[in-house]
Write a protein that holds these residues in place. Sequence first.
Motif, mmCIF file in Angstrom:
data_model
loop_
_atom_site.group_PDB
_atom_site.id
_atom_site.type_symbol
_atom_site.label_atom_id
_atom_site.label_comp_id
_atom_site.label_asym_id
_atom_site.label_seq_id
_atom_site.Cartn_x
_atom_site.Cartn_y
_atom_site.Cartn_z
ATOM 1 N N ASP A 222 0.824 -1.217 0.000
ATOM 2 C CA ASP A 222 0.000 0.000 0.000
ATOM 3 C C ASP A 222 0.854 1.262 0.000
ATOM 4 O O ASP A 222 0.564 2.217 0.740
ATOM 5 N N CYS A 223 1.882 1.295 -0.831
ATOM 6 C CA CYS A 223 2.769 2.457 -0.899
ATOM 7 C C CYS A 223 2.689 3.109 -2.285
ATOM 8 O O CYS A 223 2.298 2.485 -3.266
ATOM 9 N N GLU A 224 3.089 4.386 -2.325
ATOM 10 C CA GLU A 224 3.258 5.101 -3.588
ATOM 11 C C GLU A 224 4.725 5.493 -3.703
ATOM 12 O O GLU A 224 5.268 6.160 -2.817
ATOM 13 N N LEU A 239 5.941 -6.519 -4.145
ATOM 14 C CA LEU A 239 5.090 -5.354 -3.894
ATOM 15 C C LEU A 239 3.629 -5.785 -3.947
ATOM 16 O O LEU A 239 3.243 -6.609 -4.782
ATOM 17 N N CYS A 242 0.596 -1.418 -4.717
ATOM 18 C CA CYS A 242 1.439 -0.218 -4.742
ATOM 19 C C CYS A 242 1.313 0.494 -6.088
ATOM 20 O O CYS A 242 0.888 -0.084 -7.085
ATOM 21 N N CYS A 261 -0.795 -3.905 -8.524
ATOM 22 C CA CYS A 261 0.015 -2.683 -8.589
ATOM 23 C C CYS A 261 -0.202 -1.941 -9.902
ATOM 24 O O CYS A 261 -0.709 -2.481 -10.880
#
Length: 360
Positions: A222-224, A239, A242, A261
Amino acid sequence: MEEQAPPPPLPTTTTTTETLDAATQRKHAAMLDRLSTLQQSRLLSHKPNPTDTPPSFESIQSFLSRFSTTKLAIESDLARIRQSPSDPNPIPDPKSQLQSLSLSIAGLEKFVAKNSYFLPSYEVRTCLKSISDLKQTLDHVTSLVIPKKKFSFKSKPTKKGPIVPTSPTQIGTRNIEPTKVGSFRVPDLPGFRGKENEVLTKVFTGGGLDEIGEFTVSDLVDCEVRLLGCLRALFVHRLRNCRVYVGPVLGSVLIEEVEGCVFVLASHQIRIHCAALSDFYLRVRSRPIIEDSSGVRFAPYCLHYDGVERDLEESNLDEETGNWANVDDFRWLRAVQSPNWAVLPESERISSLEILNPDT
């Protein structure tokens, strides 16, 4: 004065030609007799070699017989494993049996690929269709005998600390000792690792390219990720859910084990392994490569930030080649397009992605 008798007539041209033709034919026939005798002696003296390649007809029949025998054996084992749970004497280790059958199917697929050069195209298509059916049956039996655990994304970070990366390092180190991850060797480079629910930004400028031109992004949920500017190589692995936005990459991008992703990438080479349900917006000089992936979709590069046109030109990526839609699936042997990837419909695409440079 006594008249002299006329001289005898000279042979005509036709007679001379016929005489020469007859002589030539006799010589030609004698030569054929000698060649035939020599060939017969060679055949009589030749001992059959088991490694000799048989005629095409015999090769095709031998191939089909072996293929059919192996296929029937795999189908029989799959049926036996499927009935095992209700059998009074169930199979003690069905997981091991299924793994063995998976290897057998892979071996059968290699057998077809190795011999496809002399097979009619119809036979190749038929065999590959049979292998695809075996794979589907294997997946179905596996789901019945060994149900898979469903993956769920975390909405909040836990208190157990970050995900342990493959090879934890401090950002900025230059230890290039590679770490084996799946089919790729991922260098121990500066990068983003073991993060959840964060926006991670890195800007590569002129001096930074010489100092830190290779980067790793791994073990994120859950990252950018925003990588702006030019870099030499990018390694991405593990990942989940993302979004990764990257400026031009002078060398290669290697991606492995990603799910759910979105990637926006410009690079000379892009290779994707074990990706699922992910979208890729690409500008690439060569054809993108996917392996062991499914549900992946492709669209043209759409990233914009201050200086992106200059960076693309310096990286020789300013031209749109259209290769984003020419994907090679190394696990798909048929002549038709692989079902594992598709072109992202225009109605579902991101038309333009604008990112502000934090240094400006």
